[in-house]
Every structure is written in structure tokens, then in C-alpha cells.
Scaffold this active site. Structure first.
Site, mmCIF file in Angstrom:
data_model
loop_
_atom_site.group_PDB
_atom_site.id
_atom_site.type_symbol
_atom_site.label_atom_id
_atom_site.label_comp_id
_atom_site.label_asym_id
_atom_site.label_seq_id
_atom_site.Cartn_x
_atom_site.Cartn_y
_atom_site.Cartn_z
ATOM 1 C CB SER A 46 1.554 -12.225 7.023
ATOM 2 O OG SER A 46 0.683 -11.612 6.086
ATOM 3 C CG HIS A 47 -0.724 -7.762 7.201
ATOM 4 N ND1 HIS A 47 -0.212 -8.644 6.272
ATOM 5 C CD2 HIS A 47 -0.259 -6.541 6.842
ATOM 6 C CE1 HIS A 47 0.516 -7.970 5.393
ATOM 7 N NE2 HIS A 47 0.502 -6.703 5.718
ATOM 8 C CG LEU A 123 -3.708 -0.058 1.296
ATOM 9 C CD1 LEU A 123 -3.582 1.132 2.245
ATOM 10 C CD2 LEU A 123 -2.750 0.089 0.126
ATOM 11 C CB THR A 159 6.405 -4.473 -0.419
ATOM 12 O OG1 THR A 159 5.913 -4.004 0.841
ATOM 13 C CG2 THR A 159 7.600 -5.380 -0.175
ATOM 14 C CD GLU A 188 2.237 -14.215 3.300
ATOM 15 O OE1 GLU A 188 2.660 -15.346 3.629
ATOM 16 O OE2 GLU A 188 1.122 -13.794 3.629
ATOM 17 N N PRO A 304 -11.596 -10.320 -7.411
ATOM 18 C CG PRO A 304 -10.257 -8.696 -8.423
ATOM 19 C CD PRO A 304 -11.552 -9.427 -8.585
ATOM 20 N NE ARG A 308 -7.309 -9.724 1.232
ATOM 21 C CZ ARG A 308 -6.732 -8.530 1.291
ATOM 22 N NH1 ARG A 308 -7.429 -7.485 1.700
ATOM 23 N NH2 ARG A 308 -5.466 -8.375 0.930
#
Length: 333
Positions: A46-47, A123, A159, A188, A304, A308
Site C-alpha cells: 500500500s506504500h 514511518l 490516521t 489499506e 514487532p 516485515r
């Protein structure tokens, strides 16, 4: 749907060339293309390339100034301020980066604000970059208003994600927290709308304040905060740092990150860089190692940023399947 399989070098080149064609200077285009590559590398579609036609449209209509030259000032030893001059956030962040990290090492802690800015991409990648420099990174960015307060239905903040990354002992990040104040990132919902797919329950309200699973109705309405009032509070925190403290536009006053209307959004970012040694001596690394291990050793739990990292390892080898329809839109941008 047909697709082409592209490696990450090709993706970065594709993005950079599209931005240059649309009027971005090399100094503006290069960091955005790098950001696009990193988003695709980590599976954050999405980015990634999806945003390139939007960037090109905004360059052509003047929402982003392709020849902008960021201006850096340092009003205090630990305070770095960058005027993005309505260019891409990425170039402004790069302009202030050396001064901010040097100040953090010298002072123990430093902060950098960016104003008259724009969407900064993922970010968490900026927080991770600070971790790669051996610093604890805490980052904020605000966005055009799309989220109403709990109990309301009129959007007042965006957001508004925040991100935190901590260094490991190998020049990388031990963990990366990157989350928006909303139940889901707006990108999204934009992606679902483009693909004609419904959204998940609990993501958004329509313009009348009613729950909706229609992506188009959600875009015309309001995002729902994650965790109700707590999520909205987190979004307010981000708004204070990224807009009020940076001198950027409040989400209430920022034009949308999609579509040609409204002129430059003028949003902001705020980055805090902390040298762990200045505050903990040599205790930080062992404490983080123990904390991370207590999470990772549990079946079904993950640190976390672990997803990714797994995507990264796979995609760096396999490349990315890019839909032909998207490639056609980038070529026409």
C-alpha cells in the site's frame, strides 16, 4: 490478472524515472524511489509502487513542488528544524538527518521537526534508520483529517502513525513498532476501494457515522480509532508532535494525500533520537535483549517488525510480482 516479476533495483528505477518525468528534481525523486523500494521489499504494498501514480499526479498539479529545496536551521544544540518547502518529506528528512544524529550523539538526545511537508511513506523505516545509527528512534507524522473522535462522526485528525525502533548490537533494529492511531492505515482502505473489495468490520464509519464495510463509503466518512478512545488519544499525541510542535498544518487544514484538489497539504513530521549510552550506560543492550527474548521464545508470539523482516528476507531473493495494470498506470503517469 497478469503481472511482471521485478527485482528491487528495477522497482526503484521505475519509481525514480516516473517521478523525474512528472517534474521532480533528482534530489526530490531519489529518496522517494528508495522509500518505494523499501516498502515493496517489506511487503507493504500500500506504500510502494501503488503510490507512484499519486506522487506523479501531485507533482503535475502542484500539490508537491518538484524543485523544492529543503531549508535547515538549528535553533538550539539539540533542536533541528527543516522546512520541506512543499516538496517530498523524504528529501527534507534526508537534509536534516546528519545534524539530528550528530546532535543526539553530542547531547544524548535530539529532535528534528519537518514542516510544510507531505506523506513520508512508511514511518517505521525512518525509525529503523535511526536504530541503524545506534539510536533509539521515536517518530511521528500527521495526516489530513480522516478520523473522528470517539462518539463523534466529523474527522478532526488523521490516521497519525507513530513508530519506535531500538538498535541491536549488529547495526540494525532489534524491534520496530509502527502503528497508526486508526484501526487500519487509510492506504489499506484506498487499496480495497481501488480493487473493488469490501473492508473489514470495525475499520470505518460512513459519512453519517454508521459502521460500513464499503470502502468508498469509508473514504467519504471516517476512520475508526484503534481501541476506541485510547486510539484517538494516541492520534492526538501524534498531532501535537508532528503538527503543533513542528509548525505543520493540522490535519483539519491539510489537503488530502489523494486527488489533485487543495494545494500542498503542508503536514509535518517529528523525530526524536536518543543515544542509549547517555542514559543507561551499558545497561540498555542487555535489557533489550532480555525483553526481546521473553517475547520471541513464546510459541505464537513475535517481536514487532518480525513479519516485515520475514518478508524482507523472502522478497530480496524472489522479487515482487507487480500487476500489469499498475505498471501501465505508472507508465502513463
Amino acid at each position: 490478472m497478469t503481472a511482471q516479476h521485478l527485482d528491487l533495483d528495477t522497482i526503484e528505477t521505475l519509481a525514480r524515472d516516473a517521478l523525474l518525468r512528472a517534474g521532480a528534481s533528482p534530489a526530490q525523486a531519489a529518496p522517494v524511489a528508495r522509500s518505494t523500494r523499501l516498502a515493496e521489499r517489506d511487503g507493504i504494498r500500500s506504500h510502494g509502487l501503488m503510490y507512484v501514480p499519486v506522487y506523479a499526479e501531485h507533482l503535475r498539479c502542484g500539490k508537491v513542488l518538484g524543485d523544492a529545496e529543503p531549508q535547515l536551521t538549528q535553533p538550539r544544540p539539540g533542536a533541528v528544524r527543516v522546512d520541506a518547502a512543499h516538496g517530498f518529506a523524504h528529501a527534507a528528512i534526508d537534509a536534516g538527518w546528519p545534524a539530528c544524529t550528530a546532535a543526539a550523539r553530542d547531547q544524548g538526545i535530539a529532535a528534528m521537526s519537518v514542516h510544510r511537508s507531505y506523506n513520508c511513506g512508511v514511518l517505521g523505516h525512518h525509525a529503523e534508520r535511526l536504530a541503524g545509527d545506534g539510536l533509539v528512534g521515536l517518530c511521528f507524522t500527521n495526516a489530513p483529517a480522516s478520523m473522528a473522535p470517539t462518539g463523534g462522526h466529523r474527522p478532526v485528525i488523521g490516521t497519525n502513525p507513530f513508530a519506535l525502533a531500538v538498535p541491536d548490537d549488529a547495526g540494525g533494529a532489534r524491534l520496530v513498532i509502527d502503528q497508526s492511531a486508526s484501526a487500519i492505515a487509510k492506504s489499506e482502505i484506498v487499496l480495497r476501494a481501488r480493487q473493488g473489495e469490501p473492508i473489514e468490520p470495525g475499520w470505518a464509519l460512513d459519512s453519517s457515522g454508521n459502521p460500513t464495510e464499503d470502502a468508498e463509503a469509508a473514504l467519504a466518512g471516517s476512520m475508526r480509532p484503534a481501541g476506541g478512545q485510547k486510539g484517538f488519544g494516541a492520534g492526538l499525541m501524534v498531532e501535537i508532535f508532528a503538527a503543533a510542535l513542528s509548525g505543520g498544518n493540522l490535519g483539519l487544514d491539510a489537503s488530502p494525500f489523494s486527488g489533485p484538489k487543495g494545494g500542498p497539504p503542508g503536514t509535518g513530521q517529528f523525530f526524536i533520537a536518543v543515544d542509549p549510552a547517555a542514559f543507561s550506560g551499558d545497561a540498555f543492550g542487555p535489557a533489550m535483549a532480555r525483553l526481546a527474548q521473553s517475547i520471541a521464545e513464546q510459541d505464537g508470539a513475535r517481536l514487532p517488525g518480525a513479519r516485515r523482516a520475514a518478508n524482507r528476507a523472502r522478497i530480496e531473493t524472489e522479487g515482487v510480482a507487480v500487476p500489469q495494470e499498475l505498471l501501465d498506470r505508472i507508465a502513463a503517469a
